[in-house]
Design a protein around this motif. Structure first.
Motif, short mmCIF file in Angstrom:
data_model
loop_
_atom_site.label_atom_id
_atom_site.label_comp_id
_atom_site.label_asym_id
_atom_site.label_seq_id
_atom_site.Cartn_x
_atom_site.Cartn_y
_atom_site.Cartn_z
N THR A 1 1.15 -37.08 26.16
CA THR A 1 0.02 -37.92 26.50
C THR A 1 0.02 -38.13 28.00
N TYR A 3 -1.19 -40.45 31.37
CA TYR A 3 -1.40 -41.84 31.77
C TYR A 3 -2.80 -42.29 31.34
N GLN A 28 3.45 -41.32 20.92
CA GLN A 28 4.00 -42.65 21.11
C GLN A 28 5.06 -42.97 20.07
N MET A 34 8.08 -35.24 20.99
CA MET A 34 6.96 -34.86 21.83
C MET A 34 6.57 -33.39 21.66
N ILE A 60 0.12 -33.43 30.31
CA ILE A 60 1.21 -34.31 29.87
C ILE A 60 1.73 -35.12 31.04
N GLU A 61 2.42 -36.16 30.70
CA GLU A 61 3.06 -37.04 31.67
C GLU A 61 4.57 -36.89 31.48
N THR A 64 7.09 -39.84 30.12
CA THR A 64 5.97 -40.59 29.59
C THR A 64 6.12 -42.07 29.92
N ASN A 65 5.00 -42.75 29.89
CA ASN A 65 4.98 -44.19 30.13
C ASN A 65 4.31 -44.81 28.91
N LYS A 69 9.86 -40.69 27.85
CA LYS A 69 10.30 -39.45 27.20
C LYS A 69 10.12 -38.28 28.16
#
Length: 163
Positions: A1, A3, A28, A34, A60-61, A64-65, A69
């Protein structure tokens, strides 16, 4: 995902550029894998390649935030290569690495998948989604497709003023 502000940006792009299609996947939760989630969604998309645009961008991030991850890049690049082989579509991996600008993710990806087009960006901001970006950079890798991506990005300022 990506941001939340990036996700909102893709929503805006879709309203202005109907050919732009957004497909989502949920990663999430600390227990979700992921790469498995991304691979599952890519397989869903690959089932109907005629419905796809000429290029698929996986945004993608990393990390992740808020879960922090980091995907295992080896199976991720394998999933992208398999998707490209199944669909015949170009693939671009777009990575928001705002939280880890020194991660050398492009070098790692070049070592794993030298033909994969990768764009990495970092924003220096408190809130991209609220229009408070104070700076940022997009870096493209060595692949032939990156020059096309770079030319398209150079055209975007006129698009941004219309959003």
């Amino acid at each position: 995902t990506a941001y939340g502000g990036s996700s909102q940006l893709t929503d805006l792009l879709h309203t202005k550029v109907p050919e732009f299609k957004k497909h989502t996947f949920d990663i999430q939760g600390l227990d979700s894998n992921m790469v498995e989630r991304i691979n599952g969604r890519l397989n869903d998309l690959a089932a109907n390649p005629a419905d796809l645009a000429p290029t698929t961008v996986l945004f993608i991030e990393v990390p992740t935030n808020p879960d922090m991850k980091v995907p295992d890049m080896k199976p991720l690049t394998k999933a992208l290569q398999e998707y490209k082989a199944k669909t015949g579509k170009d693939v671009v991996l777009l990575i928001d690495n705002t939280f880890a600008p020194g991660s050398k993710v492009m070098q790692k990806l070049k070592d794993l998948a030298p033909d994969l087009t990768v764009l990495v960006f970092t924003s220096l901001s408190k809130s991209v989604s609220r229009g408070l970006t104070t700076g940022g950079a997009i870096v493209a890798n060595h692949t032939p497709m990156q020059s096309h991506c770079s030319r398209q990005l150079a055209r975007w300022p006129s698009c941004w003023t219309q959003l």
